[in-house]
Design an enzyme around this catalytic site. Structure first.
Site, mmCIF file in Angstrom:
data_model
loop_
_atom_site.group_PDB
_atom_site.id
_atom_site.type_symbol
_atom_site.label_atom_id
_atom_site.label_comp_id
_atom_site.label_asym_id
_atom_site.label_seq_id
_atom_site.Cartn_x
_atom_site.Cartn_y
_atom_site.Cartn_z
ATOM 1 N N SER A 150 0.838 -1.199 0.000
ATOM 2 C CA SER A 150 0.000 0.000 0.000
ATOM 3 C C SER A 150 0.870 1.245 0.000
ATOM 4 O O SER A 150 2.054 1.194 -0.358
ATOM 5 C CB SER A 150 -0.937 -0.029 1.227
ATOM 6 O OG SER A 150 -1.905 1.006 1.130
ATOM 7 N N ASN A 151 0.293 2.376 0.386
ATOM 8 C CA ASN A 151 1.037 3.639 0.438
ATOM 9 C C ASN A 151 0.554 4.454 1.624
ATOM 10 O O ASN A 151 -0.323 4.018 2.377
ATOM 11 C CB ASN A 151 0.880 4.413 -0.880
ATOM 12 C CG ASN A 151 -0.573 4.674 -1.221
ATOM 13 O OD1 ASN A 151 -1.268 5.412 -0.522
ATOM 14 N ND2 ASN A 151 -1.053 4.047 -2.300
ATOM 15 N N ARG A 152 1.085 5.658 1.779
ATOM 16 C CA ARG A 152 0.851 6.442 3.001
ATOM 17 C C ARG A 152 -0.288 7.454 2.891
ATOM 18 O O ARG A 152 -0.443 8.310 3.749
ATOM 19 C CB ARG A 152 2.138 7.164 3.402
ATOM 20 C CG ARG A 152 3.238 6.230 3.847
ATOM 21 C CD ARG A 152 4.417 6.995 4.385
ATOM 22 N NE ARG A 152 5.114 7.717 3.341
ATOM 23 C CZ ARG A 152 6.093 8.610 3.557
ATOM 24 N NH1 ARG A 152 6.438 8.915 4.788
ATOM 25 N NH2 ARG A 152 6.680 9.213 2.549
#
Length: 401
Positions: free
Chosen positions: A207-209
């Protein structure tokens, strides 16, 4: 015994912030515009601003005591007589007490009893404003149609810089007197937000932030301005904005499917703020992978959501806005945004820097269209949301026959 003015039509609440001194200028500007003002101060606010100053400006006594003025219940009388209520500045504590229905002083008791338009102008240290508790309290107030004016990005009393500064008195007064915008009635927006999650196995994922804050701000402000809003979001820890229809998804493919479904009904704008994963694992393991030395993870490319949607028949005639999260210099970011504008087939690219946008309440962006580039100063994400909605409204009006 203190008498109260039967003719006062705006209640100005003042709480114990260092910015309380600006309440005097707010009161002065309101009176200058012909507004009859009744001030209600918390007792601790008097440490920052003398009640005599506000009394002289408004020609009314400043009230603080829940039980100190005449017969009957003062907070009930004040709430019944006023047409509008503004709390400026509002501390983090005031926001919390308003959000949770506290009525332990004259200000909060009056606010709880007041049925008219309530506007609140927060002022606090940026770390207090960005605390999850304050974020939740602000979301609760917005969900009850309380208009939050700011806060702004800038220098605060401690010398730190961030989102938490009280809006300037002139802007507060203009916005209170204008009332909430309802200029998007009849419009429908589809907004994507948050990250996507690509599962590796039942435990692990890629995923990402992204926090989803920008997309949720756009959805909230569009709904406040009268639009019908569908919000397609990846997993985030944010409250659903009032009057917004939310669609929760997990992966990029699920987000594409949900957005396509939303486009089956006529829409005016598609706003893609989501941080969609470019890749997903080639293989989804149904059992948890065990530790067994080095592990090679093979990834395959996800569809380009905005390009796919922009090229679809369903999106024909829909205003398309994409976000570009970049690193590097402003010149390089703008250049890549121009390329993305053409490559994706969209009407506007909102280009911003990852270090200024991720996990913050503020954003500094460049609005890149085929006509021009508009570089914006750092501002709260809600202020940027309104700026984008203003841009969209202007485009709709210029395209009208």
């Amino acid at each position: 015994m203190t008498s109260i003015n039967d003719d006062a039509n705006l209640l100005l609440g003042v709480s114990a912030s260092v910015a309380a001194y600006k309440a005097a200028e707010i009161a002065r500007l309101l009176v200058k515009r012909g507004v009859r003002v009744q001030v209600v101060m918390t007792r601790r606010a008097r440490r920052f601003l003398g009640a005599e100053t506000l009394s002289a400006i408004t020609s009314n006594p400043v009230l603080s005591d829940l039980f100190g003025a005449g017969p009957g219940e003062l907070h009930v009388t004040l709430a019944a007589r006023a047409q509008r209520m503004l709390i400026a500045p509002a501390t983090a504590d005031t926001l919390a007490r308003l959000a949770w229905g506290r009525a332990d002083d004259l200000l909060t008791a009056t606010a709880l009893c007041f049925n008219g338009p309530l506007a609140v102008a927060p002022a606090m240290h940026p770390r207090m404003w960005s605390h999850p508790a304050t974020e939740r309290n602000a979301a609760l107030l917005r969900a009850r149609s309380v208009e939050l004016l700011g806060p702004a990005h800038g220098l605060v009393a401690s010398g730190d810089i961030g989102v938490g500064r009280l809006l300037e008195p002139e802007e507060i007064v203009e916005r209170v007197l204008a009332g909430p915008k309802r200029d998007l009635i009849g419009r429908r927006l589809i907004v994507s937000a948050g990250p996507t999650i690509e599962d590796i196995d039942p435990v692990r994922f890629v995923s990402n932030r992204s926090t989803g804050k920008m997309g949720f701000a756009i959805a909230a402000q569009a709904a406040r301005r009268g639009a019908q809003v569908d919000l397609v979001t990846g997993p985030v820890a944010l409250e659903t904005p009032n009057a917004v229809r939310r669609h929760d998804v997990r992966s990029a493919l699920q987000m594409l499917e949900s957005l396509n479904s939303c486009l089956l009904q006529p829409a005016d704008a598609l706003v893609m703020t989501a941080a969609v994963g470019d890749f997903r694992p080639k293989e989804l393991h149904t059992e948890k992978l065990k530790r067994a030395g080095d592990f090679d993870l093979s990834l395959i490319e996800n569809p380009d959501l905005i390009a796919t949607l922009a090229a679809s028949t369903a999106a024909r005639g829909v205003l398309k806005i994409a976000f570009a999260l970049e690193t590097g210099s402003d010149a390089g970011i703008i250049q890549r945004a121009r390329q993305k504008l053409e490559r994706k087939g969209v009407d506007l690219v909102v280009a911003n820097r990852a270090d200024e946008a991720l996990a913050t309440d503020a954003n500094r962006a460049h609005l890149v269209s085929r006509a021009d580039v508009r570089s914006l100063p750092s501002m709260s994400k809600f202020a940027l949301a309104d700026t984008l909605l203003d841009w969209a409204r202007e485009r709709w009006h210029s395209a009208a026959p």
